[in-house]
Design an enzyme around this catalytic site. Structure first.
Site, PDB file in Angstrom:
ATOM      1  N   ARG A 158       0.822  -1.225   0.000  1.00  0.00           N
ATOM      2  CA  ARG A 158       0.000   0.000   0.000  1.00  0.00           C
ATOM      3  C   ARG A 158       0.855   1.275   0.000  1.00  0.00           C
ATOM      4  O   ARG A 158       0.526   2.272   0.628  1.00  0.00           O
ATOM      5  CB  ARG A 158      -0.943   0.048   1.218  1.00  0.00           C
ATOM      6  N   SER A 236     -10.781  -0.056   2.930  1.00  0.00           N
ATOM      7  CA  SER A 236     -10.156  -0.239   4.238  1.00  0.00           C
ATOM      8  C   SER A 236      -9.669   1.120   4.733  1.00  0.00           C
ATOM      9  O   SER A 236      -8.902   1.786   4.038  1.00  0.00           O
ATOM     10  CB  SER A 236      -8.958  -1.183   4.134  1.00  0.00           C
ATOM     11  N   GLU A 330      -5.050   4.201   5.679  1.00  0.00           N
ATOM     12  CA  GLU A 330      -4.765   3.889   4.271  1.00  0.00           C
ATOM     13  C   GLU A 330      -5.380   4.999   3.405  1.00  0.00           C
ATOM     14  O   GLU A 330      -4.874   5.328   2.344  1.00  0.00           O
ATOM     15  CB  GLU A 330      -5.402   2.537   3.931  1.00  0.00           C
TER      16      GLU A 330
HETATM   17  C1  LIG Z   1     -15.713  -0.037  -1.533  1.00  0.00           C
HETATM   18  C2  LIG Z   1     -14.226   0.152  -1.691  1.00  0.00           C
HETATM   19  C3  LIG Z   1     -13.372  -0.966  -1.762  1.00  0.00           C
HETATM   20  C4  LIG Z   1     -11.995  -0.806  -1.913  1.00  0.00           C
HETATM   21  N1  LIG Z   1     -11.184  -1.919  -1.991  1.00  0.00           N
HETATM   22  C5  LIG Z   1      -9.852  -1.780  -2.176  1.00  0.00           C
HETATM   23  C6  LIG Z   1      -9.005  -2.938  -2.279  1.00  0.00           C
HETATM   24  O1  LIG Z   1      -9.469  -4.084  -2.242  1.00  0.00           O
HETATM   25  N2  LIG Z   1      -7.673  -2.729  -2.429  1.00  0.00           N
HETATM   26  C7  LIG Z   1      -7.140  -1.488  -2.499  1.00  0.00           C
HETATM   27  O2  LIG Z   1      -5.906  -1.386  -2.627  1.00  0.00           O
HETATM   28  N3  LIG Z   1      -7.909  -0.371  -2.413  1.00  0.00           N
HETATM   29  C8  LIG Z   1      -9.245  -0.493  -2.252  1.00  0.00           C
HETATM   30  N4  LIG Z   1     -10.033   0.629  -2.149  1.00  0.00           N
HETATM   31  C9  LIG Z   1      -9.426   1.959  -2.227  1.00  0.00           C
HETATM   32  C10 LIG Z   1      -9.474   2.577  -3.654  1.00  0.00           C
HETATM   33  O3  LIG Z   1     -10.391   1.905  -4.457  1.00  0.00           O
HETATM   34  C11 LIG Z   1      -8.114   2.550  -4.308  1.00  0.00           C
HETATM   35  O4  LIG Z   1      -7.143   3.170  -3.512  1.00  0.00           O
HETATM   36  C12 LIG Z   1      -8.134   3.235  -5.697  1.00  0.00           C
HETATM   37  O5  LIG Z   1      -6.908   3.034  -6.357  1.00  0.00           O
HETATM   38  C13 LIG Z   1      -8.426   4.730  -5.597  1.00  0.00           C
HETATM   39  O6  LIG Z   1      -8.643   5.203  -6.900  1.00  0.00           O
HETATM   40  P1  LIG Z   1      -9.324   6.605  -7.142  1.00  0.00           P
HETATM   41  O7  LIG Z   1      -9.239   6.890  -8.602  1.00  0.00           O
HETATM   42  O8  LIG Z   1     -10.686   6.604  -6.563  1.00  0.00           O
HETATM   43  O9  LIG Z   1      -8.359   7.548  -6.320  1.00  0.00           O
HETATM   44  P2  LIG Z   1      -8.732   8.880  -5.523  1.00  0.00           P
HETATM   45  O10 LIG Z   1      -9.482   8.499  -4.291  1.00  0.00           O
HETATM   46  O11 LIG Z   1      -9.347   9.866  -6.427  1.00  0.00           O
HETATM   47  O12 LIG Z   1      -7.282   9.372  -5.101  1.00  0.00           O
HETATM   48  C14 LIG Z   1      -6.523   8.622  -4.183  1.00  0.00           C
HETATM   49  C15 LIG Z   1      -5.155   9.307  -4.015  1.00  0.00           C
HETATM   50  O13 LIG Z   1      -4.414   9.187  -5.225  1.00  0.00           O
HETATM   51  C16 LIG Z   1      -4.133  10.481  -5.758  1.00  0.00           C
HETATM   52  N5  LIG Z   1      -4.343  10.350  -7.221  1.00  0.00           N
HETATM   53  C17 LIG Z   1      -5.462   9.922  -7.858  1.00  0.00           C
HETATM   54  N6  LIG Z   1      -5.243   9.890  -9.185  1.00  0.00           N
HETATM   55  C18 LIG Z   1      -3.973  10.317  -9.379  1.00  0.00           C
HETATM   56  C19 LIG Z   1      -3.162  10.521 -10.541  1.00  0.00           C
HETATM   57  N7  LIG Z   1      -3.601  10.278 -11.785  1.00  0.00           N
HETATM   58  N8  LIG Z   1      -1.896  10.975 -10.348  1.00  0.00           N
HETATM   59  C20 LIG Z   1      -1.427  11.243  -9.113  1.00  0.00           C
HETATM   60  N9  LIG Z   1      -2.141  11.084  -7.984  1.00  0.00           N
HETATM   61  C21 LIG Z   1      -3.396  10.614  -8.119  1.00  0.00           C
HETATM   62  C22 LIG Z   1      -5.115  11.423  -5.104  1.00  0.00           C
HETATM   63  O14 LIG Z   1      -4.590  12.749  -5.040  1.00  0.00           O
HETATM   64  C23 LIG Z   1      -5.263  10.789  -3.730  1.00  0.00           C
HETATM   65  O15 LIG Z   1      -4.172  11.154  -2.895  1.00  0.00           O
HETATM   66  C24 LIG Z   1     -11.424   0.499  -1.988  1.00  0.00           C
HETATM   67  C25 LIG Z   1     -12.295   1.618  -1.917  1.00  0.00           C
HETATM   68  C26 LIG Z   1     -13.656   1.449  -1.766  1.00  0.00           C
HETATM   69  C27 LIG Z   1     -14.560   2.651  -1.704  1.00  0.00           C
END
Ligand SMILES: Cc1cc2nc3c(=O)[nH]c(=O)nc-3n(C[C@H](O)[C@H](O)[C@H](O)COP(=O)(O)OP(=O)(O)OC[C@H]3O[C@@H](n4cnc5c(N)ncnc54)[C@H](O)[C@@H]3O)c2cc1C
Length: 338
Positions: A158, A236, A330
């Site tokens: 992570r 998480s 996380e």
């Molecule tokens: C129901 C649920 C289940 C989940 N299960 C998992 C799981 O099983 N495993 C897991 O690892 N995670 C899980 N997550 C967390 C999440 O899905 C991941 O971390 C995912 O990669 C976040 O993507 P996002 O586009 O929504 O990022 P965002 O929430 O929009 O951003 C997350 C972070 O990344 C940065 N960011 C986003 N895009 C970029 C980019 N292009 N360049 C630079 N920085 C960027 C943002 O500034 C922020 O700091 C879960 C979340 C939810 C709601």
């Protein structure tokens, strides 16, 4: 003024000074340059952030693509280059339907491809770092494109260089190396192996693994679903703690202990929370511990970011008091500190 609750899976977050919606690489870079010296928050799916009720006093650059922009170079395997705004699970599903294997255990994770390397997303025994060959970024410091090889990403559980130096590198696209095949990678996660009716270490048809993972995730509220408030979360909330062997030895015998190569031991944040006396469904105002999975803090419908933060603090303090272990978030906190 647009508020950020509409952009986050926790459905909280106050107003942003400015929100720019972008999809292509050129648009992302243009938006960053236009923001100048004002604070910038990059958002993909908003599924791993907790944004404060007072919002963000700067420019939010929201990256989303409607269509895959993938370049395929295929023989026995494939090199796929995917734009940052592509939906992660659409990409996983497309690889499987096109006859590629590898990403199946990562099915159903919300968010974008560009965010996947940030915290090195993982689930059911595999991490995205296993499949990434290059990450193309825009370096906000040198104002130039910088492409990282896999080892330069410094992936860990992570974590990555992108998370360690927040805000500096904006991911523009990610290159993956995956193989052609209809059989999965070895299933190392006991719960998934049991669901598939196979032994740990065995393989299964890729499509069956995806189906099993989606079913397991749905049962835990870990698939985004507007009708399931247990999924109004950021996944998480805390990472699984990595502790010294001495700290691990002092934990009760039934606490999960996964030895790491460096001698340290990973334990389960969910187990620690449950055994510190926090039950599923425990509430603080509109913030609620998921009724399906104790590691997810959710919005029961009326939560504020402050209530979610206070619930997170309570969970953290209980675990600290009972086990002497400090849980680390996380979730990315925006305008807040735990
Ligand atoms: C129901 C649920 C289940 C989940 N299960 C998992 C799981 O099983 N495993 C897991 O690892 N995670 C899980 N997550 C967390 C999440 O899905 C991941 O971390 C995912 O990669 C976040 O993507 P996002 O586009 O929504 O990022 P965002 O929430 O929009 O951003 C997350 C972070 O990344 C940065 N960011 C986003 N895009 C970029 C980019 N292009 N360049 C630079 N920085 C960027 C943002 O500034 C922020 O700091 C879960 C979340 C939810 C709601």
């Amino acid at each position: 003024m647009t508020t950020l609750d509409k952009y986050t899976s926790l459905r909280v977050g106050g107003p942003a000074k400015k929100i720019v919606n972008v999809s292509t690489e050129a648009e992302i870079i243009e938006a960053i340059e236009a923001a100048g010296d004002s604070p910038v928050l990059i958002l993909g799916g908003g599924s791993n952030v907790l944004v404060s009720d007072s919002g963000f006093a700067g420019t939010v650059i929201h990256i989303a693509n409607d269509q895959a922009e993938s370049e395929v170079d295929a023989c026995s395997g494939a090199t796929l280059t995917i734009g940052a705004g592509e939906n992660w699970d659409d990409f996983v599903r497309a690889t499987i339907s096109r006859g590629f294997a590898g990403l199946e255990t990562l099915s159903g994770i919300p968010g974008t491809v560009g965010a996947a390397p940030i915290q090195n997303i993982g689930a059911y025994g595999h991490e995205v770092a296993e499949f990434i060959t290059r990450v193309r970024t825009y370096d906000r410091q040198s104002k130039a494109i910088k492409t990282f090889t896999n080892s330069e990403c410094e992936f860990e559980y992570r974590n990555s260089i992108f998370k360690r130096i927040p805000g500096r590198y904006v991911v523009l696209s990610v290159q993956f190396q995956i193989r052609r095949g209809e059989t999965s990678t070895p299933i190392t996660y006991a719960e998934l192996a049991k669901k598939l009716g196979i032994a740990v270490g065995d393989k299964a048809p890729v499509v069956d693994v995806r189906t099993a993972v989606m079913e397991l995730r749905a049962a835990k509220g870990m698939l985004l679903n507007p009708d399931d408030k247990d999924s109004w979360s950021a996944g998480s909330f805390f990472t699984n703690p990595i502790v010294t062997s001495e700290v691990a030895a002092a934990l009760p015998a039934d606490a999960p202990k996964w030895p790491l190569e460096d001698g340290r031991v990973k334990t389960s944040a969910a187990w620690l929370i449950e055994h510190s006396g926090i039950d599923k469904g425990h509430e603080h105002g509109g913030a609620r511990v998921s009724s399906k999975h104790v590691l997810a803090l959710t919005n029961s419908g009326s939560a504020t970011a402050e209530e979610l933060l206070q619930l997170a603090r309570e969970v953290r303090l209980r675990v600290e008091a009972k086990f002497g272990i400090t849980l680390e978030p996380e979730v990315n906190l925006v305008g807040l500190a735990l």
